[in-house]
Write a protein that holds these residues in place. Structure first.
Motif, PDB file in Angstrom:
ATOM      1  N   ASP A  52      68.646 -42.395 -19.495  1.00 39.30           N
ATOM      2  CA  ASP A  52      69.403 -42.982 -20.598  1.00 39.30           C
ATOM      3  C   ASP A  52      70.772 -42.304 -20.719  1.00 39.30           C
ATOM      4  OD1 ASP A  52      69.970 -44.556 -22.816  1.00 39.30           O
ATOM      5  OD2 ASP A  52      68.962 -43.205 -24.212  1.00 39.30           O
ATOM      6  N   LEU A  77      70.311 -46.318 -16.291  1.00 44.76           N
ATOM      7  CA  LEU A  77      71.089 -47.192 -17.162  1.00 44.76           C
ATOM      8  C   LEU A  77      72.574 -46.870 -17.046  1.00 44.76           C
ATOM      9  CD1 LEU A  77      68.875 -47.283 -20.399  1.00 44.76           C
ATOM     10  CD2 LEU A  77      68.704 -48.660 -18.319  1.00 44.76           C
ATOM     11  N   PHE A  81      72.026 -45.763 -24.192  1.00 47.54           N
ATOM     12  CA  PHE A  81      71.761 -46.879 -25.108  1.00 47.54           C
ATOM     13  C   PHE A  81      70.849 -46.478 -26.257  1.00 47.54           C
ATOM     14  CE2 PHE A  81      73.193 -49.050 -21.335  1.00 47.54           C
ATOM     15  CZ  PHE A  81      73.916 -50.132 -21.817  1.00 47.54           C
ATOM     16  N   HIS A  85      65.896 -48.284 -26.841  1.00 48.92           N
ATOM     17  CA  HIS A  85      66.361 -49.217 -25.821  1.00 48.92           C
ATOM     18  C   HIS A  85      65.945 -48.749 -24.418  1.00 48.92           C
ATOM     19  CE1 HIS A  85      68.754 -51.741 -28.514  1.00 48.92           C
ATOM     20  NE2 HIS A  85      69.086 -50.620 -29.136  1.00 48.92           N
ATOM     21  N   TYR A 309      70.157 -53.354 -22.948  1.00 48.89           N
ATOM     22  CA  TYR A 309      70.604 -52.283 -22.062  1.00 48.89           C
ATOM     23  C   TYR A 309      71.152 -52.910 -20.785  1.00 48.89           C
ATOM     24  CZ  TYR A 309      66.233 -53.402 -19.743  1.00 48.89           C
ATOM     25  OH  TYR A 309      65.220 -54.073 -19.126  1.00 48.89           O
TER      26      TYR A 309
END
Length: 316
Positions: A52, A77, A81, A85, A309
């Motif tokens: 993340d 990602l 987020f 998420h 996302y």
């Protein structure tokens, strides 16, 4: 993007976790995951880590570990987020017939998978969720945690067991049903309760996290606002009731003043009380506009229909 050959059928279990400043925990976390999977004699599995937007070496280390753990999957990602998420991303990319969700900060050891797995098979239910019988941490953390859950259940139409934690094991049909929900403002604890199915709890003990928690007081407040506004219109109903009550009291007070003037010929005094009433009304009006604005913001986010996302890379 690195891709590995995988069998066509689904793994028996997918362990899903998210990474944000998680580098210090990953070595033990992965080792405990493998030990737990060996204890339940699961040979066909995947461990799915969602990066993340972690600013440390979490991504680099997890990719290095793919050399000796071929079943490790890393979803990277495009930015940070947020925890919920990232979990949602992990659930959407998990392929296991069972999905075990856990934080990788070692507050709860992955070895608890054995208890969750056995409880699920013994009960025949779709979800076994973890909860704390007594909250960990200092006085402030315990009080704010209790207030969060009691406040949410008071304001929301969806009732959630208090002191639940991230850790839970879920069947594939439950996960698929959960993913059908089109919420853009994610509050997973509420969504997981709202989805239904047979769910039972398993008491677990959380250890104190090493290092500073990423959940600050302001983030907890923000989570509370998002949670309530995503699952209940009750605050709007309360505002209407408060507004109606104040209006009734205002008319009653005005009638009282006119009555005193006509019957006793009193001067219309009471500057202090009048100013207090005006300030109170102004405060309530401002709060009401703010609450309505929060709900309008939720509608705006939902109508925009942006993805929860964005995935930059997937390493299998």
């Amino acid at each position: 993007m690195k891709q590995a050959e995988v069998p066509g059928d689904s793994p028996d279990i997918t362990i899903v976790s998210t990474m944000y400043r998680s580098y210090p925990f990953l070595e033990q976390f992965l080792g405990d995951c493998l030990e737990a999977l060996a204890d339940i004699k699961c040979n066909y599995f995947e461990i799915l880590l969602v990066n993340d937007g972690s600013p440390d070496d979490s991504l680099r280390y997890s990719l290095q570990r793919k050399v000796d753990i071929s079943q490790l999957v890393v979803v990277d990602l495009s930015r940070n987020f947020g925890h919920h998420h990232a979990i949602h991303a992990g659930l959407q990319h998990a392929r296991g017939n069972l999905v075990f969700l856990i934080d990788c900060d070692l507050e709860v050891s992955p070895l608890v998978l054995v208890e969750f797995y056995r409880k699920l098979h013994a009960s025949g239910c779709d979800v076994v969720f973890g909860y704390q019988e007594a909250r960990k941490g200092g006085l402030f953390e315990r009080i704010t945690g209790d207030l969060f859950w009691k406040g949410f259940n008071l304001l929301s139409d969806v009732k959630i067991p208090e002191n639940i934690v991230t850790e839970r094991i879920m069947t594939r049909r439950y996960v698929e049903s959960l993913l059908q929900m089109g919420d853009r403002n994610l509050f997973l604890a509420g969504m997981m309760s709202w989805a239904g199915f047979q769910q039972i709890g398993l008491p677990i003990v959380k250890k104190q996290r090493e290092g500073r928690s990423t959940y600050t007081l302001m983030r907890r407040v923000g989570l509370m606002v998002n949670a309530v506004s995503s699952f209940s219109a009750q605050p709007l109903v309360w505002l209407f009731n408060i507004g109606a009550t104040i209006t009734l009291l205002s008319f009653s007070f005005a009638f009282y003043l006119v009555f005193r003037k006509l019957v006793f010929d009193d001067a219309l005094l009471g500057f202090t009380s009048i100013m207090t009433a005006i300030m109170l009304s102004l405060g309530i009006l401002t709060t009401a506009v703010g609450v309505v604005g929060i709900y309008l913001g939720k509608v705006f986010d939902q109508v925009q229909n942006r993805p929860s996302y964005i995935v930059k890379d997937i390493y299998r």
